[in-house]
Each structure stands twice: as C-alpha cells, then as structure tokens.
Motif scaffolding. Structure first.
Motif, mmCIF file in Angstrom:
data_model
loop_
_atom_site.group_PDB
_atom_site.id
_atom_site.type_symbol
_atom_site.label_atom_id
_atom_site.label_comp_id
_atom_site.label_asym_id
_atom_site.label_seq_id
_atom_site.Cartn_x
_atom_site.Cartn_y
_atom_site.Cartn_z
ATOM 1 N N MET A 1 -80.503 -4.838 -113.638
ATOM 2 C CA MET A 1 -79.578 -5.817 -113.687
ATOM 3 C C MET A 1 -77.937 -5.593 -113.422
ATOM 4 O O MET A 1 -77.562 -4.842 -113.732
ATOM 5 N N ALA A 2 -77.257 -6.235 -112.505
ATOM 6 C CA ALA A 2 -75.962 -6.242 -112.196
ATOM 7 C C ALA A 2 -75.047 -5.999 -113.334
ATOM 8 O O ALA A 2 -75.303 -7.027 -113.708
ATOM 9 N N THR A 3 -74.114 -5.303 -113.539
ATOM 10 C CA THR A 3 -72.960 -5.307 -114.332
ATOM 11 C C THR A 3 -72.044 -6.376 -113.927
ATOM 12 O O THR A 3 -71.814 -6.401 -112.865
ATOM 13 N N ASP A 4 -71.524 -7.169 -114.878
ATOM 14 C CA ASP A 4 -70.496 -8.400 -114.667
ATOM 15 C C ASP A 4 -69.386 -7.500 -114.278
ATOM 16 O O ASP A 4 -68.859 -6.669 -114.687
ATOM 17 N N ARG A 5 -68.977 -8.043 -113.201
ATOM 18 C CA ARG A 5 -67.949 -7.513 -112.058
ATOM 19 C C ARG A 5 -66.574 -7.561 -113.014
ATOM 20 O O ARG A 5 -65.847 -6.441 -112.772
ATOM 21 N N SER A 7 -66.238 -7.319 -116.286
ATOM 22 C CA SER A 7 -66.329 -7.055 -117.941
ATOM 23 C C SER A 7 -66.652 -5.412 -118.122
ATOM 24 O O SER A 7 -67.554 -4.797 -117.419
ATOM 25 N N GLY A 8 -65.761 -4.744 -118.764
ATOM 26 C CA GLY A 8 -66.044 -3.475 -119.149
ATOM 27 C C GLY A 8 -66.176 -2.244 -117.893
ATOM 28 O O GLY A 8 -67.097 -1.556 -118.210
ATOM 29 N N ARG A 9 -65.445 -2.644 -116.923
ATOM 30 C CA ARG A 9 -65.812 -1.588 -115.659
ATOM 31 C C ARG A 9 -64.830 -0.370 -115.910
ATOM 32 O O ARG A 9 -63.709 -0.367 -116.329
ATOM 33 N N ARG A 10 -65.208 0.476 -115.098
ATOM 34 C CA ARG A 10 -64.386 1.857 -114.849
ATOM 35 C C ARG A 10 -64.033 2.137 -113.399
ATOM 36 O O ARG A 10 -64.651 1.630 -112.570
ATOM 37 N N ALA A 11 -62.932 2.946 -113.187
ATOM 38 C CA ALA A 11 -62.330 3.309 -112.014
ATOM 39 C C ALA A 11 -61.621 4.530 -112.376
ATOM 40 O O ALA A 11 -61.090 4.672 -113.501
ATOM 41 N N GLN A 57 -73.671 11.556 -111.005
ATOM 42 C CA GLN A 57 -73.751 11.125 -112.321
ATOM 43 C C GLN A 57 -73.030 9.722 -112.689
ATOM 44 O O GLN A 57 -73.160 9.697 -113.910
ATOM 45 N N LEU A 58 -72.655 9.142 -111.817
ATOM 46 C CA LEU A 58 -71.518 7.971 -112.164
ATOM 47 C C LEU A 58 -72.803 6.715 -112.448
ATOM 48 O O LEU A 58 -73.609 6.605 -111.746
ATOM 49 N N GLY A 59 -72.540 6.117 -113.408
ATOM 50 C CA GLY A 59 -73.365 4.862 -114.040
ATOM 51 C C GLY A 59 -73.153 3.611 -113.435
ATOM 52 O O GLY A 59 -72.047 3.498 -112.661
ATOM 53 N N PRO A 60 -73.791 2.639 -113.723
ATOM 54 C CA PRO A 60 -73.445 1.018 -112.931
ATOM 55 C C PRO A 60 -72.194 0.421 -113.664
ATOM 56 O O PRO A 60 -71.737 -0.526 -113.198
ATOM 57 N N GLU A 61 -71.468 1.320 -114.513
ATOM 58 C CA GLU A 61 -70.328 0.614 -115.048
ATOM 59 C C GLU A 61 -69.082 0.880 -114.125
ATOM 60 O O GLU A 61 -67.992 0.191 -114.257
ATOM 61 N N TRP A 62 -69.038 1.895 -113.171
ATOM 62 C CA TRP A 62 -68.280 2.074 -112.316
ATOM 63 C C TRP A 62 -67.925 1.141 -111.312
ATOM 64 O O TRP A 62 -69.133 0.834 -110.261
ATOM 65 N N ALA A 63 -66.573 0.609 -111.028
ATOM 66 C CA ALA A 63 -66.291 -0.404 -109.917
ATOM 67 C C ALA A 63 -65.857 0.392 -108.559
ATOM 68 O O ALA A 63 -66.063 -0.206 -107.576
ATOM 69 N N GLY A 64 -64.981 1.641 -108.765
ATOM 70 C CA GLY A 64 -64.475 2.278 -107.650
ATOM 71 C C GLY A 64 -63.665 3.501 -108.102
ATOM 72 O O GLY A 64 -63.743 3.687 -109.172
ATOM 73 N N LEU A 65 -63.482 4.078 -106.872
ATOM 74 C CA LEU A 65 -62.727 5.545 -107.141
ATOM 75 C C LEU A 65 -61.491 5.190 -105.823
ATOM 76 O O LEU A 65 -61.720 4.700 -104.992
ATOM 77 N N SER A 66 -60.392 5.989 -106.187
ATOM 78 C CA SER A 66 -59.479 6.384 -105.383
ATOM 79 C C SER A 66 -59.546 7.688 -105.152
ATOM 80 O O SER A 66 -59.792 8.505 -106.074
ATOM 81 N N GLY A 101 -75.883 -1.100 -105.642
ATOM 82 C CA GLY A 101 -75.736 0.354 -105.814
ATOM 83 C C GLY A 101 -75.104 1.093 -104.775
ATOM 84 O O GLY A 101 -75.251 2.570 -104.728
ATOM 85 N N ARG A 102 -74.882 0.442 -103.659
ATOM 86 C CA ARG A 102 -74.135 1.164 -102.433
ATOM 87 C C ARG A 102 -72.872 1.649 -102.721
ATOM 88 O O ARG A 102 -72.164 1.186 -103.495
ATOM 89 N N LYS A 103 -72.476 2.798 -102.110
ATOM 90 C CA LYS A 103 -70.969 3.440 -102.245
ATOM 91 C C LYS A 103 -70.710 3.100 -100.892
ATOM 92 O O LYS A 103 -70.787 3.807 -99.871
#
Length: 281
Positions: A1-5, A7-11, A57-66, A101-103
């Motif tokens: 199930m997709a994570t709420d965009r 709510s509780g995301r990480r970057a 190792q990044l999980g579904p809570e991750w929204a993005g990276l710089s 799940g695509r990067k």
C-alpha cells in the motif's frame, strides 16, 4: 500500500563532506511553513562507495533525496529514470521516490540558476562569461542555453578544461569560446558573469571591475560576500549569490518531493541567512 504523501515522510541530503550543507535548514523551513510537521530532513555523510547500499535499504517512508558532491553522477546507475535536464549535464542532484517504488532523478541546479537570475530581473542576455570549468560550470552553460542568445566565453586554467567546456557547449547547443585564466579580468565587462570557482579564486579580479558593471552571479555563499561580489556591489552592479541559487534549487526539490507548488522561498532565504550568520544550527 502506498504511503500517504503528506504524512510522516523522510528526506535527506547525501554527500561528502556534508556537515556544511544548508539543505536541512532550507527544507525544514519549507516543511514548517507548509504544515508538514511530521516530515523530517536529515544529512548523511555518504561517499560513492557507500551510496549503493544506502539507497538499497531505504524504505517506503522516503520521499526523496538531495545529492551533492561527489554523488551527482554516481547516483545515475542506481536510478530507474532521469529527466532530460539531468541527462543534459550528466548530473542528478534530486531523487524522488514515486508511489510505485521507482527512483527518478532530476537536476534542479539548472532551473534554480535560471530562477535566481530572473528574480533579479535577468531574463535574457546577448553574451556571457563563465569563470571556471568544473561541474557547476556545465550547469551554468545549461542555464545559459535558456537565456543567452550569443557567445559564452569560458575562462579556464588548462587546455583540457577548455576542450571540456567546448564539448559541453556543443552538447547544449551553446556557442562557447575559451580563454586562458590569466585573462579572466576581460570577463568582467560581459553583460553576465557567472563565477563557478572555489573561494578565493576570483579575489584578485575585484581590482579590475569596470566602472559600470552589469550582473555577477557568484555561486558561492560562504563566506559571503566574496571579495569580487563586494567590489561588484560597491561599483553599482547587480549581484546574484549562492544563497539565491540554493533557495531556488531547494524550493524546486521541495515541490517535487511534497507535491506542493506554493513553496515559501522567502522564508527559506531568511532561515538560510540566519544559519550563515550562526544564529541557527
């Protein structure tokens, strides 16, 4: 199930060295203003060797990276897709994780440069000069491809760098001429000068600033102002600084990672200035 965009995301920002990065200050300021109270944005000291395992190792809570140096090219083989902008300079500074799940890699440095210039009233120039020939110089060429209608002269330290800049020009459809670094003072009469060199490299040029300078874009932000930027301002010229670039490129990252379009650039700028002044961590 997709994570709420929203709510509780990480970057986070990755690079080496990374302790100096202003990205956490800028992104967190945007999150607070946008009401994203449970979003987090961190920094990680990651080099090229450690990057693949970190990404794995990044999980579904991750929204993005710089991404900052030395990872802007190292990240490319680890992605599912990169934008045309990123491909044009073979550099990714932004990764967004999609709901499936695509990067996806992008480059916000180039539109960030264009946005910073436009904020200072620079929509188009008929020629320009670039000081330096590193990775930032190729992004500067890509930005100039959008706003410069004529020749770009790049002032470089070696024949190899000169050849690289001409190759980038051909790739980006920009007419590039190269000149030796010893003649860099000639750049200062251009309608737009973009300084992409390390701290101190252009200090000696301040004494050669013309009587009525046009626009200087100095990509440095610490220490600020640079000797060249201070002299340019004193002579009455327009100066676009590294913090302007940081804010614009970071705001675009926030947009793509969060889905919000009204990103508070001025709030981000204020927090960035406070951080540079040592008033916030």
């Amino acid at each position: 199930m997709a994570t709420d965009r929203h709510s509780g995301r990480r970057a986070a920002v990755l690079g080496s060295p990374i302790a100096h990065s202003l990205s956490p200050v800028l992104h967190r300021a945007a999150y607070a203003e946008l009401g994203l109270r449970d979003w987090t944005y961190d920094r990680f000291e990651i080099d090229e060797a450690a990057l693949p395992e970190f990404i794995r190792q990044l999980g579904p809570e991750w929204a993005g990276l710089s991404l900052t140096m030395p990872l802007k090219r190292a990240i490319i083989p680890l992605l599912d897709e990169i934008s045309g902008t990123a491909a044009s300079v073979e550099a990714v500074n932004t990764v967004v994780f999609t709901d499936d799940g695509r990067k996806v890699g992008d480059n916000t440095d180039i539109p960030g440069m264009v946005g910073a210039l436009r904020e200072h009233g620079i929509e188009q120039v008929d020629s320009a000069a670039i000081l330096g020939a590193g990775a930032t110089a190729s992004s500067a060429l890509a930005a100039l491809a959008q706003i410069c209608t004529g020749v770009v002269v790049a002032y470089v330290r070696s024949d190899a760098r000169a050849a690289e800049m001409r190759q980038w020009g051909e790739r980006l459809d920009v007419e590039v001429r190269t000149a030796d670094w010893t003649d860099a003072k000639e750049a200062l009469s251009a309608p737009l000068v973009i300084a992409t060199t390390p701290a101190g490299a252009t200090d000696h040029l301040a004494a050669a600033i013309t009587e009525y300078p046009a626009t200087l874009f100095d990509v440095l932000y610490d220490p600020w102002p640079t000797t060249l930027a201070a002299g340019w301002l004193a002579a009455g010229g327009v100066v676009v600084g590294g913090l302007d670039l940081l804010v614009h490129q970071a705001a675009l990252q926030v947009e793509t990672m969060t889905g919000f379009s009204a990103v508070p650039r001025e709030v981000m700028r204020i927090q960035g200035k406070l951080a540079l002044e040592g008033n916030i961590a």
